[in-house]
Scaffold this motif. Sequence first.
Motif, mmCIF file in Angstrom:
data_model
loop_
_atom_site.group_PDB
_atom_site.id
_atom_site.type_symbol
_atom_site.label_atom_id
_atom_site.label_comp_id
_atom_site.label_asym_id
_atom_site.label_seq_id
_atom_site.Cartn_x
_atom_site.Cartn_y
_atom_site.Cartn_z
ATOM 1 N N HIS A 124 2.795 5.341 -1.630
ATOM 2 C CA HIS A 124 2.164 5.993 -0.279
ATOM 3 C C HIS A 124 0.907 5.232 -0.034
ATOM 4 O O HIS A 124 0.301 4.796 -0.971
ATOM 5 N N ASP A 125 0.840 5.136 1.141
ATOM 6 C CA ASP A 125 -0.829 4.497 1.644
ATOM 7 C C ASP A 125 -1.848 5.564 1.621
ATOM 8 O O ASP A 125 -3.011 5.382 1.557
ATOM 9 N N SER A 126 -1.297 6.916 1.729
ATOM 10 C CA SER A 126 -2.133 8.012 1.725
ATOM 11 C C SER A 126 -1.780 9.406 0.792
ATOM 12 O O SER A 126 -0.407 9.061 0.760
ATOM 13 N N GLU A 127 -2.540 10.301 0.583
ATOM 14 C CA GLU A 127 -1.880 11.302 -0.214
ATOM 15 C C GLU A 127 -0.936 12.380 0.454
ATOM 16 O O GLU A 127 0.003 12.770 -0.066
ATOM 17 N N SER A 128 -0.791 11.928 1.899
ATOM 18 C CA SER A 128 0.019 12.957 2.569
ATOM 19 C C SER A 128 1.049 12.052 3.573
ATOM 20 O O SER A 128 1.729 12.500 4.344
ATOM 21 N N GLY A 129 1.116 10.509 3.262
ATOM 22 C CA GLY A 129 1.757 9.572 4.081
ATOM 23 C C GLY A 129 3.175 9.483 3.642
ATOM 24 O O GLY A 129 3.506 9.861 2.482
ATOM 25 N N PRO A 130 3.801 8.817 4.498
ATOM 26 C CA PRO A 130 5.301 8.712 3.831
ATOM 27 C C PRO A 130 5.330 7.717 2.991
ATOM 28 O O PRO A 130 4.703 6.859 2.572
ATOM 29 N N VAL A 131 6.726 7.581 2.393
ATOM 30 C CA VAL A 131 6.848 6.287 1.491
ATOM 31 C C VAL A 131 6.989 5.174 2.138
ATOM 32 O O VAL A 131 7.476 4.891 3.095
ATOM 33 N N VAL A 132 6.239 4.205 1.571
ATOM 34 C CA VAL A 132 6.189 2.642 2.014
ATOM 35 C C VAL A 132 7.283 1.683 1.274
ATOM 36 O O VAL A 132 7.479 0.994 1.707
ATOM 37 N N ALA A 133 7.366 2.325 -0.080
ATOM 38 C CA ALA A 133 8.247 1.294 -0.833
ATOM 39 C C ALA A 133 8.683 2.281 -2.014
ATOM 40 O O ALA A 133 7.887 3.277 -2.427
ATOM 41 N N SER A 151 -2.231 7.215 -8.997
ATOM 42 C CA SER A 151 -2.589 6.081 -8.106
ATOM 43 C C SER A 151 -2.526 4.747 -8.982
ATOM 44 O O SER A 151 -2.642 4.662 -10.203
ATOM 45 N N ILE A 152 -2.134 3.720 -8.310
ATOM 46 C CA ILE A 152 -2.216 2.417 -8.809
ATOM 47 C C ILE A 152 -3.218 1.432 -7.716
ATOM 48 O O ILE A 152 -3.185 1.693 -6.737
ATOM 49 N N PRO A 153 -3.728 0.398 -8.565
ATOM 50 C CA PRO A 153 -4.506 -0.380 -7.468
ATOM 51 C C PRO A 153 -3.334 -1.280 -6.551
ATOM 52 O O PRO A 153 -2.279 -1.406 -6.962
ATOM 53 N N SER A 154 -3.546 -1.528 -5.218
ATOM 54 C CA SER A 154 -2.931 -2.437 -4.350
ATOM 55 C C SER A 154 -2.688 -3.953 -5.373
ATOM 56 O O SER A 154 -3.358 -4.093 -6.140
ATOM 57 N N PHE A 155 -1.507 -4.168 -5.279
ATOM 58 C CA PHE A 155 -1.041 -5.508 -5.838
ATOM 59 C C PHE A 155 -1.709 -6.760 -5.322
ATOM 60 O O PHE A 155 -1.961 -6.800 -4.110
ATOM 61 N N ASP A 156 -2.188 -7.662 -6.197
ATOM 62 C CA ASP A 156 -2.908 -8.900 -5.629
ATOM 63 C C ASP A 156 -1.731 -9.762 -5.413
ATOM 64 O O ASP A 156 -0.968 -9.980 -6.541
ATOM 65 N N SER A 157 -1.895 -10.461 -4.354
ATOM 66 C CA SER A 157 -0.780 -11.232 -3.966
ATOM 67 C C SER A 157 -1.084 -12.689 -5.104
ATOM 68 O O SER A 157 0.000 -13.504 -5.070
ATOM 69 N N THR A 158 -2.091 -12.744 -5.595
ATOM 70 C CA THR A 158 -2.105 -14.165 -6.481
ATOM 71 C C THR A 158 -1.818 -13.811 -8.008
ATOM 72 O O THR A 158 -1.537 -14.762 -8.620
ATOM 73 N N PRO A 193 -0.796 -3.482 1.928
ATOM 74 C CA PRO A 193 -1.553 -2.053 1.766
ATOM 75 C C PRO A 193 -2.515 -1.683 2.697
ATOM 76 O O PRO A 193 -3.229 -2.352 3.347
ATOM 77 N N GLY A 194 -2.701 -0.438 2.990
ATOM 78 C CA GLY A 194 -3.550 0.243 3.846
ATOM 79 C C GLY A 194 -5.141 0.550 3.382
ATOM 80 O O GLY A 194 -5.954 0.632 3.973
ATOM 81 N N GLY A 195 -5.151 0.227 1.799
ATOM 82 C CA GLY A 195 -6.337 0.593 1.296
ATOM 83 C C GLY A 195 -6.498 -0.328 0.063
ATOM 84 O O GLY A 195 -5.536 -1.034 -0.429
ATOM 85 N N PRO A 196 -7.480 0.090 -0.948
ATOM 86 C CA PRO A 196 -7.328 -0.502 -2.132
ATOM 87 C C PRO A 196 -6.393 -0.079 -3.339
ATOM 88 O O PRO A 196 -6.396 -0.271 -4.233
ATOM 89 N N GLN A 197 -5.486 0.962 -2.758
ATOM 90 C CA GLN A 197 -4.827 1.699 -3.856
ATOM 91 C C GLN A 197 -3.403 2.133 -3.066
ATOM 92 O O GLN A 197 -3.573 2.500 -1.916
#
Length: 138
Positions: A50-59, A109-116, A77-81
């Motif tokens: 989720h992009d936020s604690e109250s947001g919908p499932v994004v994946a 929570s997990i950090p956003s995935f790094d594309s590299t 990602p909408g933010g850093p995590q």
Amino acid sequence: MIKTIPLSIFCSLLAIVGCSDSSSESSNQSPTIIVRYQGDPLANVRVQLHDSESGPVVAAAISDPTGQARFKQLPPPGGPQYYVSVESISDGGWILDPKLGKPATSGLSIPSFDSTSQQPHELDLPPSAVRLLTRKKR
């Protein structure tokens, strides 16, 4: 003179050498989370981001016997995590704590995935995450 190789030897050589499988290569490059409970991989867990604690499932993805949940596609990602919710899809005598099913109460929570980087993220579930479904004998 051309020598022929018996079919059984040819098949054995193919099995040893192998063939390139593009599906396994692409799965190795998929964003992955390894789900662990008390240090051991945990299979049959639906991992939802989720992009936020109250947001919908994004994946969403389901962990395999090695604990790896591979995401086929992630939006930026909408933010850093990502906030994480998890649910058991197993009937193997255990269930996950229901509070882990919502990102607002899971505390995961997990950090956003790094594309590299293709390194998987690790998700260690808390000690009270798994509840046994069997009753204790008196």
